[in-house]
Design a protein around this motif. Structure first.
Motif, PDB file in Angstrom:
ATOM      1  N   ALA A 344       0.833  -1.200   0.000  1.00  0.00           N
ATOM      2  CA  ALA A 344       0.000   0.000   0.000  1.00  0.00           C
ATOM      3  C   ALA A 344       0.867   1.248   0.000  1.00  0.00           C
ATOM      4  N   ASN A 345       0.268   2.347  -0.432  1.00  0.00           N
ATOM      5  CA  ASN A 345       0.896   3.658  -0.327  1.00  0.00           C
ATOM      6  C   ASN A 345       0.659   4.169   1.087  1.00  0.00           C
ATOM      7  N   ARG A 549      17.243  -1.040  -2.896  1.00  0.00           N
ATOM      8  CA  ARG A 549      16.897   0.276  -2.352  1.00  0.00           C
ATOM      9  C   ARG A 549      16.760   0.166  -0.845  1.00  0.00           C
ATOM     10  N   GLN A 550      16.801   1.311  -0.180  1.00  0.00           N
ATOM     11  CA  GLN A 550      16.690   1.328   1.270  1.00  0.00           C
ATOM     12  C   GLN A 550      15.242   1.105   1.703  1.00  0.00           C
ATOM     13  N   MET A 551      15.061   0.163   2.603  1.00  0.00           N
ATOM     14  CA  MET A 551      13.769  -0.097   3.232  1.00  0.00           C
ATOM     15  C   MET A 551      14.017  -0.301   4.723  1.00  0.00           C
ATOM     16  N   ASP A 576       7.399   5.589   0.337  1.00  0.00           N
ATOM     17  CA  ASP A 576       6.573   5.425  -0.855  1.00  0.00           C
ATOM     18  C   ASP A 576       5.707   4.174  -0.838  1.00  0.00           C
ATOM     19  N   ILE A 577       6.095   3.166  -0.073  1.00  0.00           N
ATOM     20  CA  ILE A 577       5.354   1.906  -0.111  1.00  0.00           C
ATOM     21  C   ILE A 577       5.580   1.132   1.184  1.00  0.00           C
ATOM     22  N   ALA A 578       4.531   0.468   1.637  1.00  0.00           N
ATOM     23  CA  ALA A 578       4.622  -0.461   2.769  1.00  0.00           C
ATOM     24  C   ALA A 578       4.182  -1.826   2.268  1.00  0.00           C
ATOM     25  N   VAL A 579       4.922  -2.878   2.630  1.00  0.00           N
ATOM     26  CA  VAL A 579       4.699  -4.209   2.074  1.00  0.00           C
ATOM     27  C   VAL A 579       4.745  -5.251   3.190  1.00  0.00           C
ATOM     28  N   ALA A 616      11.522   2.698 -10.073  1.00  0.00           N
ATOM     29  CA  ALA A 616      12.685   3.412  -9.540  1.00  0.00           C
ATOM     30  C   ALA A 616      12.279   4.622  -8.709  1.00  0.00           C
ATOM     31  N   SER A 617      11.073   5.137  -8.949  1.00  0.00           N
ATOM     32  CA  SER A 617      10.614   6.322  -8.220  1.00  0.00           C
ATOM     33  C   SER A 617      10.342   6.028  -6.744  1.00  0.00           C
ATOM     34  N   MET A 618      10.172   4.766  -6.391  1.00  0.00           N
ATOM     35  CA  MET A 618       9.839   4.414  -5.004  1.00  0.00           C
ATOM     36  C   MET A 618      11.107   4.143  -4.196  1.00  0.00           C
TER      37      MET A 618
END
Length: 709
Positions: A344-345, A549-551, A576-579, A616-618
């Protein structure tokens, strides 16, 4: 004495004025009434002109077109792809029609088009609840809803419904109306009408189904998606029992037959086959249909003629499905055969991807069952709620020394995979290495009721047991609500409820629902949320996930109480996103086996594939917010602290492996003193698949991690 009579006369004159005015305008009023009557008559005649002939095999249902956020087609839910068998009333057997009447309209043959008693009850519920919630509709009215009207709920629509129902009752006999309804109503899983439903659910002709099976099918009508027995068998069973009781009260079943029907094992006779529907996100669409049923009623979905603009992003959805499918293959040697993913965003709460199982059409893994909405033990992925509560309430800081060694917490003795410990370690190291005993120590210091309260504020709706084992994942949660909780971390303390629908258009193209701008609720300050994020950002490097990418992330591995692993998880987020990802082993009957995959293995397989395929934007990251300082009174400069909270008092003495509790204070001694009744009170914490270097933290720690889960 004179004024009183004249006063009464004056009052009479005032009361009479409106009537005199109406009398002078009688010609205009008569004309307006005539026009309204003519218009309503023409509307009724137009609306019923194409009502199906009950002697014909006609399925007049429209599509429900489900689109993603960019207008791409996810699924065209249409009658052409569904199953329909036209059956005469006399060929429906001894139970089917009676069961439907017991479920939907017990006085169908004794009242007219409208049941005044049911309408009165519905009006009362709507008034007291301040909304249009209760139906109170007869079967004739339901036929009108699914055949002729738009889904919008309004007083005008209700008047139209009643007018059309009256006309239909004048045009057709009760048997004809009931026949049309029984052949038109939707039962779920693509089955329109009782004939199709009997075949779809029990592989029988409708005339051959038992009373129990008839009651079961009839119970589905009210909300076919919400009562779907694949996903919600217990709810479908409750509804079946209600119908059986109704069949007794209407004389369709004797008490003895009802008792027999109640004891019949309907679940074992279900033979639902995977549908051949074409869908880009079948579990997501089913959840959308459930939301439509709750907003407009099941009749709206049955009638169709809707276009639903959803939040899903098909590009991200396809990446999620591929990651799940390939990740399950990666973990097949660890007995993993199923997985679920939800994304989700975090800023808007909009669901971007929803994969409820590894293969919707695979009955061997119960693929139609949506694991996103299934309760499972989250293991150590629950720990961030514990640490966040204690950090927020200034019970600990990241520099607080915790005691990772075998400890008896008033009869509850949590363990890690190594049955040992790392000694005295800072709280930051304890979370990064996912140690169980320190997490329980923190939960006891904070008080489990405080931990539970925070988790619920963040989005956990399932009941959380107040025992200490909940702190390391001993209580069940769903992936949906767990993602809601992590979304608060990702959105810097702001909770925005997860959503799936942006707008719903009727057949005319006019919007009948628009999702308002999401409102947010402050659960944590940005500084409080950042404290967790700054530690969890090192997790992917500590365990070598190989993401591009960093999460921020945290794994979880549940335990069945005997060292076996039923579930493994990983949660991850950035701005940008949660998973969230779950993996496990499932069987056709809803059961399943144990797996050998720990949480970090999920991070290196399913989650790695998904994260690395994201746009790539996230890739944005957080700036340090106000309210955070580095160091405490010139000391511990390697840690960050809440402003004004750097002097949190840690446990003054290490708890020992004695029967007595530790000397640490407890904010909730009664809740934390009791071991949890959870069937798996000790989630295990596995080692990494291969040795990893210590995190780049300057905090003291052993050279290699000992556990994660």
């Amino acid at each position: 004495m004179v004024t009183a009579p004249s006063g009464r006369g004056g009052q009479q004159a005032l009361w009479a004025r409106p009537f005199r005015w109406l009398w002078t305008k009688r010609a205009w009023i008569a004309g307006i009434v005539g026009v309204l009557f003519l218009a309503s008559t023409l509307y009724v005649l137009w609306a019923v002109h194409d009502l199906p002939d009950p002697s014909q095999d006609v399925l007049a249902a429209g599509d429900v077109v489900v689109l993603d956020r960019n207008g791409k087609l996810i699924e065209d839910w249409n009658p052409n792809g569904h199953y329909h068998v036209n059956v005469g009333l006399k060929d429906m057997g001894p139970y089917a029609a009676g069961a439907v009447l017991a479920a939907e309209d017990r006085n169908f043959y004794s009242h007219g088009a409208v049941d005044p008693g049911a309408v009165a009850r519905a009006v009362w519920v709507d008034v007291t609840s301040r909304g249009l919630n209760e139906g109170g509709s007869t079967i004739t009215q339901q036929l009108v809803k699914i055949q002729l009207l738009t889904p919008r709920k309004s007083i005008t629509r209700k008047v139209q419904e009643i007018a059309l129902a009256v006309v239909i009752e004048q045009r057709y006999s009760k048997d004809q109306i009931l026949t049309m309804y029984l052949n038109r109503v939707y039962f779920g899983h693509g089955a329109y009408g009782l004939g199709a439903a009997a075949k779809t659910y029990f592989d029988k002709d409708v005339k051959s189904i038992t009373a129990a099976q008839a009651a079961f099918l009839a119970g589905l009508i009210q909300a076919p998606t919400a009562y779907d027995p694949v996903q919600h068998y217990d709810l479908a069973r409750e509804r079946q029992l209600y119908v059986i009781q109704g069949m007794v009260s209407t004389g369709k079943l004797s008490s003895a037959d009802a008792e027999k029907a109640t004891s019949e094992d309907v679940k074992s006779s279900l033979k639902i086959q995977p549908t051949a529907r074409q869908s880009g996100a079948p579990h997501f669409v089913e959840y959308v249909l459930t939301k439509l049923e709750s907003m407009f009623g099941a009749a709206a979905v049955q009638q169709g003629g809707l276009t639903v603009h959803t939040t899903l992003d098909l590009t991200i959805q396809q990446a999620a499905q591929q990651a799940v499918a390939d990740g399950v293959k990666d973990l097949s040697s660890s007995n993993v055969n199923n997985s679920a993913l939800l994304a989700a965003n975090p800023k808007t709460g909009e669901i971007l991807a929803w994969v409820g199982s590894a293969d919707y059409g695979n009955d061997a893994i119960a693929g139609q069952f949506d694991v996103v909405l299934s309760k499972r033990q989250p293991g150590s992925s629950f720990k961030p709620y514990v640490y966040e509560a204690a950090l927020r309430d200034k019970k600990i800081t990241w520099a607080t020394v915790l005691h990772d060694r075998l400890t008896n917490f008033n009869g509850y003795m949590p363990r890690d995979f190594d049955n040992g410990g790392m000694g005295d370690i800072p709280a930051r190291t304890a979370l990064l290495y996912s140690r169980n005993i320190p997490a329980v120590e923190v939960a006891r210091m904070e008080g489990m009721q405080n931990v539970i309260s925070l988790a619920q504020q963040m989005g956990i709706k399932s009941r959380l047991d107040p025992g200490l084992s909940t702190s390391i994942g001993g209580s069940d949660v769903t992936l949906f609500e767990h993602l809601q909780g992590y979304e608060v971390f990702a959105n810097q303390g702001q909770r925005v409820d997860l959503s799936v629908i942006r707008q719903v258009d009727a057949g005319s193209g006019k919007a009948v629902y628009t999702h308002d701008n999401p409102t947010s609720t402050t659960v944590l300050t940005p500084a409080e949320a950042y404290l967790i994020t700054v530690v969890l950002k090192d997790y992917q490097n500590q365990w070598g996930f190989g993401w591009n990418r960093q999460m921020a992330s945290k794994t979880g591995t549940s335990d069945n109480g005997r060292g076996g692993i039923p579930d493994s998880w990983i949660m991850a987020y950035n701005p940008d996103i949660a998973v969230g990802v779950w993996v496990g082993n499932t069987a056709p009957d809803g059961g399943g086996g144990l797996i050998k995959a720990y949480g970090e293995m999920v991070g290196k397989s399913v989650m790695k594939r998904f994260v690395n395929a994201l746009p790539a934007s996230m890739h944005s990251w957080y700036s340090q917010p106000a309210g955070v300082t580095r160091g405490c009174n010139g000391k511990d400069t390697q840690y960050i602290f809440l402003a004004g909270g750097c002097n949190a008092t840690p446990s003054s003495a290490a708890p020992t492996a004695s029967p007595s509790p530790s000397a640490s204070p407890s904010a909730s001694p009664s809740a934390s003193a009791n071991p949890s009744p959870s069937p798996s009170p000790v989630p295990t914490s596995p080692p990494p698949a291969s040795p990893s270097p210590p995190p780049p933290s300057p905090s003291p720690a052993p050279a290699t991690p000992k556990s994660t889960s």
